[in-house]
Design a protein around this motif. Sequence first.
Motif, PDB file in Angstrom:
ATOM      1  N   LYS A  57     -27.923   1.311  50.489  1.00 21.72           N
ATOM      2  CA  LYS A  57     -27.997   0.291  50.609  1.00 21.72           C
ATOM      3  C   LYS A  57     -27.015   0.386  51.790  1.00 21.72           C
ATOM      4  CE  LYS A  57     -29.932  -2.442  47.387  1.00 21.72           C
ATOM      5  NZ  LYS A  57     -30.854  -3.540  46.858  1.00 21.72           N
ATOM      6  N   SER A  58     -26.992  -0.940  52.686  1.00 19.28           N
ATOM      7  CA  SER A  58     -25.926  -0.900  53.701  1.00 19.28           C
ATOM      8  C   SER A  58     -25.354  -1.256  53.235  1.00 19.28           C
ATOM      9  CB  SER A  58     -26.697  -0.662  55.640  1.00 19.28           C
ATOM     10  OG  SER A  58     -27.465  -2.128  55.014  1.00 19.28           O
ATOM     11  N   ILE A  59     -24.381  -2.150  53.062  1.00 16.16           N
ATOM     12  CA  ILE A  59     -23.146  -3.197  52.026  1.00 16.16           C
ATOM     13  C   ILE A  59     -22.288  -2.348  53.207  1.00 16.16           C
ATOM     14  CG2 ILE A  59     -24.560  -2.287  50.033  1.00 16.16           C
ATOM     15  CD1 ILE A  59     -20.643  -1.562  50.662  1.00 16.16           C
ATOM     16  N   SER A 132     -27.303  -7.792  62.791  1.00 15.16           N
ATOM     17  CA  SER A 132     -26.423  -9.105  62.885  1.00 15.16           C
ATOM     18  C   SER A 132     -25.245  -9.070  62.201  1.00 15.16           C
ATOM     19  CB  SER A 132     -27.726 -10.029  62.769  1.00 15.16           C
ATOM     20  OG  SER A 132     -27.771  -9.884  61.653  1.00 15.16           O
TER      21      SER A 132
ATOM     22  N   VAL B  79     -32.027  -9.751  48.937  1.00 12.65           N
ATOM     23  CA  VAL B  79     -32.434  -8.755  49.810  1.00 12.65           C
ATOM     24  C   VAL B  79     -33.860  -8.250  48.627  1.00 12.65           C
ATOM     25  CG1 VAL B  79     -31.879  -6.931  49.055  1.00 12.65           C
ATOM     26  CG2 VAL B  79     -33.096  -6.039  50.928  1.00 12.65           C
ATOM     27  N   GLU B  83     -37.808  -9.690  50.419  1.00 12.01           N
ATOM     28  CA  GLU B  83     -38.970  -8.601  50.285  1.00 12.01           C
ATOM     29  C   GLU B  83     -39.532  -8.933  49.142  1.00 12.01           C
ATOM     30  OE1 GLU B  83     -36.753  -4.468  49.388  1.00 12.01           O
ATOM     31  OE2 GLU B  83     -35.986  -4.803  52.144  1.00 12.01           O
ATOM     32  N   LEU B 100     -31.036 -16.750  57.169  1.00 13.31           N
ATOM     33  CA  LEU B 100     -29.802 -17.090  57.370  1.00 13.31           C
ATOM     34  C   LEU B 100     -29.182 -17.364  56.714  1.00 13.31           C
ATOM     35  CD1 LEU B 100     -32.561 -20.660  58.462  1.00 13.31           C
ATOM     36  CD2 LEU B 100     -31.675 -18.302  59.806  1.00 13.31           C
ATOM     37  N   ASP B 103     -25.384 -12.032  56.265  1.00 13.52           N
ATOM     38  CA  ASP B 103     -26.440 -10.949  57.635  1.00 13.52           C
ATOM     39  C   ASP B 103     -26.735  -9.722  56.472  1.00 13.52           C
ATOM     40  OD1 ASP B 103     -24.021  -8.605  56.658  1.00 13.52           O
ATOM     41  OD2 ASP B 103     -22.517  -9.643  57.723  1.00 13.52           O
ATOM     42  N   PRO B 104     -27.556  -8.676  56.918  1.00 12.90           N
ATOM     43  CA  PRO B 104     -27.909  -7.300  56.051  1.00 12.90           C
ATOM     44  C   PRO B 104     -27.377  -7.460  54.934  1.00 12.90           C
ATOM     45  CG  PRO B 104     -28.921  -7.767  58.964  1.00 12.90           C
ATOM     46  CD  PRO B 104     -27.664  -8.404  58.230  1.00 12.90           C
ATOM     47  N   GLN B 105     -26.393  -7.068  55.779  1.00  9.15           N
ATOM     48  CA  GLN B 105     -25.241  -6.454  54.664  1.00  9.15           C
ATOM     49  C   GLN B 105     -24.782  -6.489  53.548  1.00  9.15           C
ATOM     50  OE1 GLN B 105     -25.565  -5.512  57.820  1.00  9.15           O
ATOM     51  NE2 GLN B 105     -23.581  -3.693  58.700  1.00  9.15           N
ATOM     52  N   VAL B 106     -24.952  -7.827  53.875  1.00 12.68           N
ATOM     53  CA  VAL B 106     -24.651  -8.775  52.646  1.00 12.68           C
ATOM     54  C   VAL B 106     -25.215  -9.704  51.975  1.00 12.68           C
ATOM     55  CG1 VAL B 106     -22.974 -11.774  52.460  1.00 12.68           C
ATOM     56  CG2 VAL B 106     -22.396  -9.919  53.885  1.00 12.68           C
ATOM     57  N   ASN B 108     -27.608  -7.376  50.977  1.00 17.79           N
ATOM     58  CA  ASN B 108     -28.238  -6.461  50.194  1.00 17.79           C
ATOM     59  C   ASN B 108     -26.989  -6.739  49.172  1.00 17.79           C
ATOM     60  OD1 ASN B 108     -29.429  -4.744  51.353  1.00 17.79           O
ATOM     61  ND2 ASN B 108     -27.937  -3.550  52.564  1.00 17.79           N
ATOM     62  N   LYS B 189     -22.786 -18.854  65.023  1.00 23.29           N
ATOM     63  CA  LYS B 189     -23.251 -16.931  65.058  1.00 23.29           C
ATOM     64  C   LYS B 189     -24.077 -17.153  64.549  1.00 23.29           C
ATOM     65  CE  LYS B 189     -20.280 -13.947  64.289  1.00 23.29           C
ATOM     66  NZ  LYS B 189     -20.525 -13.815  62.183  1.00 23.29           N
ATOM     67  N   VAL B 190     -25.193 -15.801  64.867  1.00 23.23           N
ATOM     68  CA  VAL B 190     -25.553 -15.247  63.310  1.00 23.23           C
ATOM     69  C   VAL B 190     -24.678 -14.829  62.205  1.00 23.23           C
ATOM     70  CG1 VAL B 190     -27.221 -13.937  62.272  1.00 23.23           C
ATOM     71  CG2 VAL B 190     -27.705 -14.508  64.657  1.00 23.23           C
TER      72      VAL B 190
END
Lengths: 162, 289
Positions: A57-59, A132, B79, B83, B100, B103-106, B108, B189-190
């Motif tokens: 998983k990307s972190i 993003s 995440v 999903e 919102l 971001d995707p890494q956070v 996760n 910002k995003v």
Amino acid sequence: MKTKEITVHVNGTPHTKEVSTRLLLVHFIRDDLDMTGTHIGCDTSNCGACTILLDGKSIKSCTVLAVQADGKQVTTIEGMANGAQFHPIQEGFHEEHGLQCGFCTPGMIMRAAELLEKNPNPTEEEIRWGISGNLCRCTGYQNIVKAIQYAAEKMSTEAETA
Amino acid sequence: MIPPAFDYHAPQTLEEALSLLDEYGDDAKILSGGHSLIPMMKLRLAQPEHIVDINALTELEYIREENGVIYIGGLTREVALEESDIIHARLPLVSEVLPLIADPQVRNLATIGGNLAHGDPGNDHPAVMLALGATIVAQGPEGKRSIHINDFFEDFYMTALEPEEILTEIQIPVPPQGSGGSYKKLERKVGDYAVAGVAAQVTVDGSGACTSAGLALTNVHYIPFKVTDGEDVLVGSKLDKEAIEKAAGIASEQCDPSNDLRGSVEYKRAMVLELTRRALRDAANQARG
């Protein structure tokens, strides 16, 4: 108990070290293991330069403690190429001029790795939302998106012929 | 920036985690996703002597539906919610807020339990849970207790949780037929915290009259703000322009935003007014089907 012995598998190699519990994962990777491909940008989990894969998983490794990675698999930018052969995402950044100063690139590539793993054929919009959490201060986003599209195409062709 | 030194504990069971919290009380902080706690520690806004890392407690990561209620484990990652088919099908309001958040890494790593337990009025889940009328389950040395979300946020960064308790579950009633929900967030910002955010959830009957309404605001008050007076205006109305205007006006007047980098008080009130209109309009249209 302000130190702890941990074993972290980085790019397939186990590394066992006694570390301070407050050590951040990014410092463990850069300072203890001397793998400086993972960058520190903002140090506040905003910019994504320190992105790595933790158990796939990307972190953001500036906001994870090294002790949290004990027993886990870490993949960094150093683990992407196969010897002298670029990973398709690296090749994409090379072919599509996906980097200017290159500071954000390792984080962009590691984030793209998980993005394409989950979604092998992303739309442009999905790529833009997907990255993003990664900032490019050269504002080279157009070519970063193209680089990821290049990689997506190459990886699906490879998957088909494999 | 490196956090101050602490003793690190990584319990393998909930029981073990609870006994550590019982032992260290106020001196301990729970580490779940860590994306609020670690930044606060770097800035010395938090300097816990003990960290109780609960990430091994995977029994707290689940999403399931039973008898009209969605049960979400406290350690469920954002995440996983993003999903989840159950979330998309049953809780469109939650599904709308997820992309919102940060971001995707956070997402996760970040957890819904952490997002709520942190008590940050800038977090997005609290307003959504207020609008949906969720229940929080906390487990402590004396067992489990349920806390209605309306009683959960007590003060700035303060919740009803005791230092010895872990937020183990969130229970959300599945909205009945004829329901709709919407979250509107204005961000610079995003991934940023909201300049202002509005969560709206409504249910209408066969005649189009509103039978229940949830309305709550993000980052414009010292706690996540439930606009009870606005909800009262909506219930019984046809969710027409007049009722929506009135509720949005109440939201904008009753919230108490601060003047900061994200804008002036006047600007934030104006944004609450418009975002509330939009959230209610979208929620009402969805409810009418």
